[in-house]
Design an enzyme around this catalytic site. Sequence first.
Site, PDB file in Angstrom:
ATOM      1  N   CYS A   1       0.847  -1.186   0.000  1.00 22.73           N
ATOM      2  CA  CYS A   1       0.000   0.000   0.000  1.00 22.73           C
ATOM      3  C   CYS A   1       0.890   1.246   0.000  1.00 22.73           C
ATOM      4  O   CYS A   1       1.850   1.339   0.765  1.00 22.73           O
ATOM      5  CB  CYS A   1      -0.916  -0.001   1.218  1.00 22.73           C
TER       6      CYS A   1
ATOM      7  N   CYS B   1      -0.019   3.231   3.617  1.00 25.49           N
ATOM      8  CA  CYS B   1       0.306   2.663   4.932  1.00 25.49           C
ATOM      9  C   CYS B   1       1.367   1.576   4.853  1.00 25.49           C
ATOM     10  O   CYS B   1       1.786   1.049   5.870  1.00 25.49           O
ATOM     11  CB  CYS B   1      -0.955   2.130   5.607  1.00 25.49           C
TER      12      CYS B   1
END
Lengths: 290, 252
Positions: free
Chosen positions: A238, A241
């Site tokens: 991601c 994150c």
Amino acid sequence: MSDYNFAYLDEQTKRMIRRAILKALAIPGYQVPFASREMPMPYGWGTGGVQLTAACLTPEDRLKVIDQGADDTTNAVSIRKFFQRTAGVAVTEATREATLIQTRHRIPETPLTEDQVLVYQVPIPEPLRFLEPRETETRKMHELEEYGLMHVKLYEDIARHGQIATSYAYPVKVEGRYVMDPSPIPKFDNPKLSGCPAIQLFGAGREQRIYALPPHTQVVSLDFDDHPFVASKPDHDCDLCGASDSYLDEVITDDRGGRMFVCSDTDFCMGRVRAGHAGRLAGQSKGAAA
Amino acid sequence: MSAPILSVRGLERRYGARIGCTGVGFDLWPGEVLGMVGESGSGKSTLLSCLAGHQRPDAGSVTYDGRDVLAMPETERRRLARTEWAYVHQHAREGLRMGVSAGANVGERLMATGARHYGRIRAQAIDWLDRVEIDETRIDDRPTAFSGGMQQRLQIARNLVTGPRLVFMDEPTGGLDVSVQARLLDLLRGLVRDMGLSVIIVTHDLAVVRLLADRLMVMKSGRVVEQGLTDQVLDDPQDAYTQLLVSSVLQV
């Protein structure tokens, strides 16, 4: 608010739906017909899921509604508002705090607990529909456990694409008996169906079917011996994150081929960002996950 | 050759007051090809669909390999239908799945009986396409891209892949031109001999039964009017209707 019965539906209707739910829980994976009501939203917007949620809600419940993993998309927002207005229940975006979660096309990344109910919106409940259009025949096939046809579809996939290309609504077998359509969740989520401590309910409003998985039900994705099932996801972390184990959406960011991958589960992603995790583009594209 | 593979007694099927077929009884022995001829509406297809379990007869008994077919639970009958029996439809598109490739069509019966190994299913499909003279490069084409004769051969491959013992054929050569018919008959004859199949073949084409059938049943108005060895019935017909049928064949 008081113009409506609690959670919109009248008590007789809820009773009818609860009976269907009990039957569905007693026969995991079996499609129970029910007298689906007309809801104040179009078919395809989750009328089946909404009816299940209405039948299950109690005033003490805390509701979370997600659409493709996100809490802030049109479908999720309107259904959440609908129940805030007609039931006055508390709502949340945090998976951990919710007691009842209505979802479209995803299972939350945060593991569910036995205090939770997960309600799926289902467009077409019949996994055999596109192979055998006759409802009378598919019912007979379920009755007699004639599921060879499901593998014909997977065979066709491999013959055409070199691998099982079905990537969502991937057929599963429940407790070695019924073949079930897990609704259009990505096949990445399929392993989460099995052994889940939460109750999982599936509602198809237009097709008038309810089916269910009781807690800790064994759910196996169909495959071939030499082409085993793989829970695939984009080969990235991601960008917000940095999570490497969550399902990702690909977001086009400009018209020069720029793109980023972000968690489709917004609550999961925000939680990680708040906990101090950072991905490749963290900081520079705030709010792009929305 | 100790017992008949299929034994039929007093079979009757009515459509309201009208007779579909009545009073039909015969034994089919392992490895035998039984032809059924008669004009349109004589009850041939009704009889065949009763035997294959597609329709329920109103009276009579059907015994397959010592088991009463009519008393069987549906599960078992359908399992028989996809393992030990096969049904070749007159129109290939009724017997094929037109939306999936030729390989999947052949593999369907294998997968229905529990095959779960893609490589082996595909190898068997290729083997069977070869046996019915379809080029293996066509394995991923859909049957819609096949000619009528190829579709019919594909249907045969799809049915025979599980090595059935009893095959029902409803006018397998209907609607094909004569040269394609001849090749198909040749192929069928070879397969029947090689696999030792027991076959019930329904047709109105006397040339087909002359080539394929060991024994012949002639039907008229739902009743069997004559039966015997094929050559005997065709060369020396006893019943008036059979005589008419044989004499009405055009000689080229």
